[in-house]
Design a protein around this motif. Sequence first.
Motif, PDB file in Angstrom:
ATOM      1  N   ALA A 194      38.816  -5.285  11.247  1.00 39.79           N
ATOM      2  CA  ALA A 194      37.468  -5.245  12.172  1.00 39.79           C
ATOM      3  C   ALA A 194      37.586  -5.139  13.561  1.00 39.79           C
ATOM      4  O   ALA A 194      36.973  -6.239  14.228  1.00 39.79           O
ATOM      5  N   GLU A 222      31.433   3.745   9.523  1.00 40.63           N
ATOM      6  CA  GLU A 222      29.996   3.977   9.767  1.00 40.63           C
ATOM      7  C   GLU A 222      29.404   3.526  10.841  1.00 40.63           C
ATOM      8  O   GLU A 222      28.645   4.163  11.635  1.00 40.63           O
ATOM      9  N   GLU A 259      34.334  -0.448  11.406  1.00 38.03           N
ATOM     10  CA  GLU A 259      33.946   0.458  10.193  1.00 38.03           C
ATOM     11  C   GLU A 259      33.675   1.681  10.448  1.00 38.03           C
ATOM     12  O   GLU A 259      33.094   2.053  11.713  1.00 38.03           O
ATOM     13  N   ALA A 286      29.600  -4.341  12.575  1.00 43.54           N
ATOM     14  CA  ALA A 286      29.855  -3.025  12.019  1.00 43.54           C
ATOM     15  C   ALA A 286      31.287  -2.477  13.019  1.00 43.54           C
ATOM     16  O   ALA A 286      31.631  -1.219  12.624  1.00 43.54           O
TER      17      ALA A 286
END
Length: 272
Positions: free
Chosen positions: A90, A262, A260, A257
């Motif tokens: 992350a 996306e 990630e 996010a």
Amino acid sequence: MHPIAPGPTAPARASRTTAIGLPQLLVVAALVIAVAWPAVVTTWEPRGFWAGLLLRSVPFGLALLAFGAAVLSTRGRWRRPAELTLTGGARLRVPPGPGFGWFVAGQVLVLASATVPVADFDWLDDPDAPPAPLRYALVLPPAVMLAVAALLIGVLVAAVFSGRPRVDLTPSGIEVREPFGRRTIPWVALCPGTPARQSTGDQLVLTVTRPELVERRGLLLGSRTTPRLVLAWLRVHPWFLADAIRYYVDHSDERDAIGEPEGYERLRQALA
């Protein structure tokens, strides 16, 4: 006239980390030379003064080349890639470029070139040398200086193999890993709408409104309210990094996010 910011013709993209890169290879090569060269000098005596001087100057000459390469690598900041690195966790990473590896390799070679004159004890057996207590005392100051230099350079070598210096963007904030320490700056501690694009490209100054939230470890200099990210060793376009940090400062809903694919694609589209 300001440099052109990365746009649709230079899209941001993510790359994956590798186990070992050019900085590590450079330092490994310097360490091999540093270990092998004193053995060569102390076991092989070339004929003639100039031949011996040339042999003893090899590491220092290589160090000058390494320092030159380090200086050259700090140029062209505006041509660096507009991208961050996906680490598989992350976080989005700004990795170091080869410049810091060249710099540390040069330091290792300079240390090697200074080691042999101190480690060569043949002159202590000279009949004209001072008495035993004094002759060994003459070796002590340079030996202590070399030991301190070796300790500092050892920290730099360890920094290279730990992937420092680098900047990580995480869901909680910015982690800055420097050779002698690290600092963590939460997103909520940063002033909204900052940092702005800065024209020099040498550093990125952050504006912290809640300095009590900033964590620092190790030997670090600078202010808690205006910490500076030194960009000379980092492989990233200066304006792209400023835009990416500002994006996450202003869009708290996107922070989870981070890391990630996306989420990174949304960042890329927003900055493009």
